[in-house]
Design a protein around this motif. Structure first.
Motif, PDB file in Angstrom:
ATOM      1  N   ASP A 104       2.776 -30.515 -10.172  1.00 52.32           N
ATOM      2  CA  ASP A 104       3.327 -31.272 -11.286  1.00 52.32           C
ATOM      3  C   ASP A 104       2.376 -32.394 -11.696  1.00 52.32           C
ATOM      4  O   ASP A 104       2.070 -32.575 -12.884  1.00 52.32           O
ATOM      5  CB  ASP A 104       4.687 -31.845 -10.884  1.00 52.32           C
ATOM      6  CG  ASP A 104       5.259 -32.813 -11.914  1.00 52.32           C
ATOM      7  OD1 ASP A 104       5.076 -32.578 -13.122  1.00 52.32           O
ATOM      8  OD2 ASP A 104       5.883 -33.811 -11.511  1.00 52.32           O
ATOM      9  N   THR A 119       0.215 -32.244 -15.194  1.00 51.36           N
ATOM     10  CA  THR A 119       0.478 -33.311 -16.155  1.00 51.36           C
ATOM     11  C   THR A 119      -0.821 -33.975 -16.586  1.00 51.36           C
ATOM     12  O   THR A 119      -1.060 -34.203 -17.778  1.00 51.36           O
ATOM     13  CB  THR A 119       1.421 -34.361 -15.537  1.00 51.36           C
ATOM     14  OG1 THR A 119       2.681 -33.755 -15.242  1.00 51.36           O
ATOM     15  CG2 THR A 119       1.638 -35.527 -16.493  1.00 51.36           C
ATOM     16  N   GLU A 173      13.061 -35.652 -27.766  1.00 49.96           N
ATOM     17  CA  GLU A 173      11.713 -35.278 -27.339  1.00 49.96           C
ATOM     18  C   GLU A 173      11.281 -34.063 -28.154  1.00 49.96           C
ATOM     19  O   GLU A 173      11.195 -32.955 -27.646  1.00 49.96           O
ATOM     20  CB  GLU A 173      11.669 -34.989 -25.832  1.00 49.96           C
ATOM     21  CG  GLU A 173      11.995 -36.207 -24.977  1.00 49.96           C
ATOM     22  CD  GLU A 173      11.834 -35.968 -23.488  1.00 49.96           C
ATOM     23  OE1 GLU A 173      11.006 -35.119 -23.107  1.00 49.96           O
ATOM     24  OE2 GLU A 173      12.537 -36.628 -22.701  1.00 49.96           O
ATOM     25  N   LEU A 220       5.227 -35.731 -23.631  1.00 50.53           N
ATOM     26  CA  LEU A 220       4.300 -36.216 -22.611  1.00 50.53           C
ATOM     27  C   LEU A 220       4.702 -37.607 -22.111  1.00 50.53           C
ATOM     28  O   LEU A 220       4.599 -37.903 -20.915  1.00 50.53           O
ATOM     29  CB  LEU A 220       2.878 -36.242 -23.163  1.00 50.53           C
ATOM     30  CG  LEU A 220       2.265 -34.864 -23.442  1.00 50.53           C
ATOM     31  CD1 LEU A 220       0.900 -35.004 -24.103  1.00 50.53           C
ATOM     32  CD2 LEU A 220       2.145 -34.049 -22.163  1.00 50.53           C
ATOM     33  N   ILE A 265       7.389 -37.297 -19.444  1.00 52.88           N
ATOM     34  CA  ILE A 265       6.940 -36.936 -18.096  1.00 52.88           C
ATOM     35  C   ILE A 265       6.489 -38.174 -17.332  1.00 52.88           C
ATOM     36  O   ILE A 265       6.881 -38.395 -16.183  1.00 52.88           O
ATOM     37  CB  ILE A 265       5.792 -35.912 -18.159  1.00 52.88           C
ATOM     38  CG1 ILE A 265       6.244 -34.626 -18.855  1.00 52.88           C
ATOM     39  CG2 ILE A 265       5.278 -35.600 -16.753  1.00 52.88           C
ATOM     40  CD1 ILE A 265       5.141 -33.597 -19.037  1.00 52.88           C
ATOM     41  N   LYS A 311       8.738 -40.815 -14.018  1.00 56.76           N
ATOM     42  CA  LYS A 311       8.251 -41.270 -12.706  1.00 56.76           C
ATOM     43  C   LYS A 311       8.186 -42.791 -12.649  1.00 56.76           C
ATOM     44  O   LYS A 311       8.494 -43.388 -11.621  1.00 56.76           O
ATOM     45  CB  LYS A 311       6.889 -40.642 -12.408  1.00 56.76           C
ATOM     46  CG  LYS A 311       6.930 -39.131 -12.239  1.00 56.76           C
ATOM     47  CD  LYS A 311       5.576 -38.607 -11.802  1.00 56.76           C
ATOM     48  CE  LYS A 311       5.598 -37.096 -11.722  1.00 56.76           C
ATOM     49  NZ  LYS A 311       5.634 -36.453 -13.055  1.00 56.76           N
ATOM     50  N   HIS A 319      -0.244 -42.578 -16.129  1.00 51.42           N
ATOM     51  CA  HIS A 319      -0.050 -41.503 -15.147  1.00 51.42           C
ATOM     52  C   HIS A 319      -0.896 -41.745 -13.904  1.00 51.42           C
ATOM     53  O   HIS A 319      -0.405 -41.587 -12.770  1.00 51.42           O
ATOM     54  CB  HIS A 319      -0.433 -40.165 -15.780  1.00 51.42           C
ATOM     55  CG  HIS A 319      -0.489 -39.034 -14.804  1.00 51.42           C
ATOM     56  ND1 HIS A 319       0.639 -38.392 -14.337  1.00 51.42           N
ATOM     57  CD2 HIS A 319      -1.540 -38.433 -14.181  1.00 51.42           C
ATOM     58  CE1 HIS A 319       0.291 -37.453 -13.473  1.00 51.42           C
ATOM     59  NE2 HIS A 319      -1.023 -37.467 -13.368  1.00 51.42           N
ATOM     60  N   VAL A 326      13.364 -34.842 -11.032  1.00 50.96           N
ATOM     61  CA  VAL A 326      12.063 -35.064 -11.683  1.00 50.96           C
ATOM     62  C   VAL A 326      11.266 -33.771 -11.752  1.00 50.96           C
ATOM     63  O   VAL A 326      10.682 -33.441 -12.791  1.00 50.96           O
ATOM     64  CB  VAL A 326      11.278 -36.173 -10.953  1.00 50.96           C
ATOM     65  CG1 VAL A 326       9.850 -36.261 -11.485  1.00 50.96           C
ATOM     66  CG2 VAL A 326      11.984 -37.514 -11.102  1.00 50.96           C
ATOM     67  N   ASP A 331      10.456 -32.237 -15.328  1.00 51.77           N
ATOM     68  CA  ASP A 331       9.015 -32.218 -15.606  1.00 51.77           C
ATOM     69  C   ASP A 331       8.546 -30.806 -15.931  1.00 51.77           C
ATOM     70  O   ASP A 331       7.700 -30.614 -16.817  1.00 51.77           O
ATOM     71  CB  ASP A 331       8.234 -32.748 -14.404  1.00 51.77           C
ATOM     72  CG  ASP A 331       8.087 -34.263 -14.439  1.00 51.77           C
ATOM     73  OD1 ASP A 331       8.694 -34.901 -15.322  1.00 51.77           O
ATOM     74  OD2 ASP A 331       7.369 -34.809 -13.589  1.00 51.77           O
ATOM     75  N   ARG A 346       9.462 -30.076 -19.443  1.00 55.14           N
ATOM     76  CA  ARG A 346       8.611 -30.803 -20.384  1.00 55.14           C
ATOM     77  C   ARG A 346       7.197 -30.228 -20.424  1.00 55.14           C
ATOM     78  O   ARG A 346       6.571 -30.170 -21.486  1.00 55.14           O
ATOM     79  CB  ARG A 346       8.573 -32.283 -19.996  1.00 55.14           C
ATOM     80  CG  ARG A 346       9.875 -33.034 -20.261  1.00 55.14           C
ATOM     81  CD  ARG A 346       9.726 -34.507 -19.930  1.00 55.14           C
ATOM     82  NE  ARG A 346      10.902 -35.261 -20.321  1.00 55.14           N
ATOM     83  CZ  ARG A 346      11.776 -35.804 -19.463  1.00 55.14           C
ATOM     84  NH1 ARG A 346      11.603 -35.664 -18.155  1.00 55.14           N
ATOM     85  NH2 ARG A 346      12.808 -36.484 -19.915  1.00 55.14           N
ATOM     86  N   ARG A 347       6.674 -29.848 -19.281  1.00 57.12           N
ATOM     87  CA  ARG A 347       5.325 -29.277 -19.282  1.00 57.12           C
ATOM     88  C   ARG A 347       5.295 -27.976 -20.073  1.00 57.12           C
ATOM     89  O   ARG A 347       4.319 -27.689 -20.789  1.00 57.12           O
ATOM     90  CB  ARG A 347       4.836 -29.037 -17.846  1.00 57.12           C
ATOM     91  CG  ARG A 347       4.639 -30.313 -17.041  1.00 57.12           C
ATOM     92  CD  ARG A 347       3.798 -30.083 -15.786  1.00 57.12           C
ATOM     93  NE  ARG A 347       4.166 -28.882 -15.065  1.00 57.12           N
ATOM     94  CZ  ARG A 347       5.042 -28.840 -14.063  1.00 57.12           C
ATOM     95  NH1 ARG A 347       5.670 -29.941 -13.677  1.00 57.12           N
ATOM     96  NH2 ARG A 347       5.302 -27.706 -13.447  1.00 57.12           N
TER      97      ARG A 347
END
Length: 303
Positions: A141, A145, A177, A184, A187, A191, A218, A262, A266, A269-270
């Motif tokens: 992940d 990302t 989104e 992005l 994501i 976190k 990130h 998460v 994630d 979203r990816r």
């Protein structure tokens, strides 16, 4: 010492030889093909040669930094072509940047094999490591990302922010989104928010969301996230609860549920980010964790 032990020692020597920077170099030094060299070391030591060398070199770099080496010197000695690449790899592995080295230079290992100064190995008999599936999911992940954020730099800003998926939200409480920027940002933001809740720190501000800014965000939160998951595994704290005082009203969460949350969102979203990159005319990569693992281990396709 039996023949099989001698052979394993020869394989390990080939991994650690200063002159052997590639899998081909290691295999040649051990008088084996890259395929058989990888297969035998992975079978006997539980770790592919390229991954082992990368880990042990990072352990050596951590030891050198603790003894006063510069980040630049440690990066070159570890075989990295840039300080930036070394710093990202170091932070992802240790959970802190190389500019802030810790006293311990050991990383989790599946076999107890670690760097021992000045350039030899120590085999720790009671090694405890993260569950391989958890490590795989979390590390994949984070790496994917980072790759998607890097590819997003090729998209013009107007297209980067254009809403393509109208009335779309990954979940109800994090907002729409529908653009590549929003996906992005989601994501990275997830976190940042969960780490703040778990650590009990102030809720982070939204911050800039252009690709370069998101890469910086990130790169700051990724090693903290990985370190937190590894700590949960080390302590067997999957069922521990924490109270998130940032919620209104405060709400309790189970750590395993948060991490699963998460990873799940994630992944969604990816997948959306790859679709939106493709719409923008940018190759998004396949996102396959199988191919990612092969790249990490330094394997050729089909191995």
């Amino acid at each position: 010492m039996g023949g099989s032990r001698d052979r394993l020692r020869e394989l390990l020597d080939a991994v650690l030889d200063e002159e052997n920077r590639t899998l081909g170099d290691m295999a040649d030094d051990a008088y084996a093909s890259p395929f058989h060299f990888t297969r035998q070391l992975t079978r006997d030591a539980g770790e592919a040669p390229v991954a082992m060398r990368r880990r042990v070199m990072l352990e050596r770099a951590a030891w050198q930094l603790h003894r006063g080496s510069t980040v630049t010197d440690a990066a070159w000695a570890a075989g990295y072509e840039s300080v930036d690449g070394f710093s990202r790899a170091f932070a992802r592995a240790f959970g802190h940047p190389p500019s802030n080295p810790a006293a311990s230079h050991w990383l989790p290992a599946p076999n107890g094999i670690h760097f021992h100064p000045p350039m030899s190995l120590w085999v720790h008999a009671k090694e405890t490591t993260m569950n391989p599936l958890t490590e795989h999911l979390v590390a994949h992940d984070l790496d994917e990302t980072r790759e998607l954020l890097d590819r997003a730099k090729q998209v013009p800003d107007e297209q980067y922010r254009r809403v393509v998926l109208t009335d779309h939200a990954v979940n109800d409480w994090e907002g729409p989104e529908g653009s590549l920027a929003q996906v992005l940002r989601g994501i990275v933001r997830a976190k940042e928010a969960w780490i703040a809740a778990i650590e009990g720190t102030e809720f982070p501000s939204n911050g800039d969301d252009d690709p370069v800014a998101l890469i910086a965000r990130h790169d700051e939160v990724a090693p903290r996230w990985l370190a937190m998951v590894r700590d949960v595994e080390r302590r067997g704290a999957w069922n521990d609860r924490f109270i998130d005082a940032l919620c209104e009203p405060p709400e309790s969460f189970v750590l395993s549920g948060v991490i699963a949350h998460v990873i799940t969102f994630d992944a969604a979203r990816r997948h959306l980010a790859r679709h939106l990159l493709r719409v923008a005319g940018v190759d998004p990569g396949d996102g396959d964790p199988i191919n990612w693992a092969r790249r990490v281990r330094g394997e050729e396709p089909g191995q």
